[in-house]
Each structure stands twice: as structure tokens, then as C-alpha cells.
Design an enzyme around this catalytic site. Structure first.
Site, PDB file in Angstrom:
ATOM      1  N   GLU A 168       7.198  -7.661 -12.286  1.00 26.98           N
ATOM      2  CA  GLU A 168       6.810  -8.744 -11.396  1.00 26.98           C
ATOM      3  C   GLU A 168       5.377  -9.141 -11.712  1.00 26.98           C
ATOM      4  O   GLU A 168       4.464  -8.314 -11.647  1.00 26.98           O
ATOM      5  CB  GLU A 168       6.920  -8.331  -9.930  1.00 26.98           C
ATOM      6  N   TYR A 186      15.308  -8.709  -2.710  1.00 25.27           N
ATOM      7  CA  TYR A 186      14.115  -7.882  -2.522  1.00 25.27           C
ATOM      8  C   TYR A 186      14.054  -7.519  -1.043  1.00 25.27           C
ATOM      9  O   TYR A 186      13.800  -8.372  -0.196  1.00 25.27           O
ATOM     10  CB  TYR A 186      12.876  -8.688  -2.940  1.00 25.27           C
ATOM     11  N   ASP A 216       0.191 -10.913   1.635  1.00 24.99           N
ATOM     12  CA  ASP A 216      -0.372  -9.823   0.839  1.00 24.99           C
ATOM     13  C   ASP A 216      -1.389  -9.022   1.620  1.00 24.99           C
ATOM     14  O   ASP A 216      -2.186  -9.566   2.390  1.00 24.99           O
ATOM     15  CB  ASP A 216      -1.035 -10.374  -0.431  1.00 24.99           C
TER      16      ASP A 216
END
Length: 265
Positions: A49, A175, A60
Site C-alpha cells: 500500500e 479492508y 490518519d
């Protein structure tokens, strides 16, 4: 079949989970980043990734935010990220590459231009965390038409009513974000993850990779026993941020990959 499809078919036949490292493209600078990226397949990466640096990375945690800031300060761009993929392809034409990031840089480049450039560079899949299924016309469907997998996130709050929508038009793998919150937060546990992986696979049939909250070889091994793949990001970029050499970073990656690969053996 894409490289991603082929890789998961191979791993399934071998009876082992994928190890998927996440690195921020261009962190801490292009040369160091490329050295690490080129070393990842030999260190055991089954897929890679590439984080796409962005100025407002809302999903994040601190480690990945700092990695993005370092990359941006070193001059990394979306075009530069694609150029890193091209550079990897000079030495490795087999390892699948997924770009993970936010829609704004792609929109700014232009979807049609971006998809053509990404395909030409050797990108295999996209994870765009701020584009929900309701916005599939923006990028997901054009990406699929261009031959790229569009990988969606599922979370502990994705209930049975929402899950079919999340899985629609998703390809490559799902994911699963093992914890609520930002990257690099609490640790994932197999006891919590296993039933969620089974639930997602029962509805979609796609491989399920688990990320967020996996920081050690021991935890990678634990999660690999119940998932099709293990994603580690923050623990890797923290070492890059601390100034570890590419060799040191890759040795840590290898320890994680070995743990994931041996978990089901």
C-alpha cells in the site's frame, strides 16, 4: 484478473495469509522511500500500500500524518507517487500495488487522467477513504472500467444493513478496519476480528484484510490466523520517522511478514 486477484488466489492455494505493508510515498524523501519500497517484496510483502500524501488526512493517526507531512515537505505529489510505482515496476512486475489516500488530489489531477496514469504506472487498486458507496460514479466505477480494483473499508460500525452497500462494486479485497478511530490507536484482537471477518466474507466472498491496531509480529500472527491478510502501517512509518535506515525498516517488515506467513502453518 488483476495482480491482486492472482496474488490472493496464490495465497489461498498455499494456505497462508497475505502480509501488506503500508508506507507513505516519498517519506522521508524520494530516494529513501524508493529504497524501502523496492526492498519490500524481498522482505515478504505480498501487496504494497502506497500512502498518497495529503494536507488534510482525516482518518490518519499521528504517525501517518507526520509521514505525510515529511513527504509533502520533501516535494512528493500525486504524480511523484505514480512515478515511484513506475520505479518499483522496473525491478518488480508481480507485487500488487494499492494507492491509499483521499479524493482531492485525484480530483485535482482529473479522474480520467489519473486512471490512465495509474494504469500505465502499474497501479492495481485504489483505497479512497473519503468516497462512500453513494459516490461510486465519481471514481469507483470509472476505476473498475479501467481495470483497477476499488477496495472499500468496512469497520466495526458497518452493520448488516450497511454492509451490502459497502460491498457493492468492491473488488480485489475488503479492508476491515479492526478498531474504531484513527490509525495507530488501540490494538486489534483476533477474538474481536474473527466474527467480523466471517460476516464480511459470508456476504461478499472477497478476501478480507485486517488493518489498524497491528503493531508487532505477535499481533500480526494472531490476526493472520483469522483473516486473509494483515495490514501494518503506523508501526512501519514510525520507524521511518525515527530515522531508522532502510535496512532496519525492512528487517522489521520481514519480522512481521514471517509472523503472518507462518501463522496458519
Amino acid at each position: 484478473m488483476t495482480r491482486i486477484d492472482r496474488r490472493f488466489a496464490k495465497l489461498a492455494a498455499e494456505g497462508r495469509a497475505a502480509f501488506v505493508p503500508y508506507v507513505m510515498a516519498g517519506d522521508p524523501d524520494r530516494e529513501t522511500s524508493l529504497e524501502i519500497i523496492r526492498g519490500l517484496p524481498a522482505a515478504g510483502a505480498d501487496l504494497i500500500e502506497f500512502g498518497l500524501p495529503f494536507t488534510d488526512p482525516m482518518a490518519d493517526g499521528p504517525a501517518v500524518q507526520l509521514a505525510g507531512q515529511r513527504a509533502l515537505e520533501a516535494g512528493m505529489t500525486l504524480q511523484g507517487t505514480l512515478d515511484l510505482v513506475r520505479a518499483l515496476r522496473e525491478t518488480d512486475d508481480e507485487t500488487p500495488v494499492v494507492i491509499m489516500g483521499y479524493y482531492n488530489p485525484i480530483y485535482s489531477m482529473g479522474v480520467e487522467t489519473f486512471l490512465a496514469e495509474a494504469k500505465s504506472a502499474g497501479v492495481d487498486g485504489l483505497i479512497v477513504v473519503d468516497l462512500p458507496p453513494e459516490e461510486d460514479d465519481e471514481l469507483c466505477l470509472p476505476a473498475k472500467a479501467a481495470g483497477l480494483n476499488f477496495i472499500r473499508l468496512a469497520t466495526p460500525t458497518t452493520d448488516d444493513r450497511r454492509l451490502p452497500k459497502v460491498l457493492s462494486n468492491t473488488s480485489g479485497f475488503v479492508y476491515y478496519v479492526s478498531i474504531t478511530g484513527i490509525t495507530g490507536a488501540a490494538e486489534a484482537t483476533a477474538a474481536a476480528v474473527a466474527p467480523e471477518v466471517a460476516r464480511i466474507k459470508s456476504q461478499g466472498g472477497l478476501p478480507v484484510c485486517v488493518g489498524f491496531g497491528i503493531k508487532t509480529p505477535e499481533r500480526a500472527s494472531e490476526i493472520a490466523k483469522v483473516a486473509d491478510g494483515v495490514v501494518v502501517g503506523s508501526a512501519i512509518v514510525e520507524r521511518i520517522g525515527a530515522g531508522q535506515s532502510p535496512a532496519e525498516v525492512l528487517a522489521f517488515v520481514k519480522s512481521l511478514a514471517d509472523a503472518a506467513h507462518n501463522a496458519k502453518g
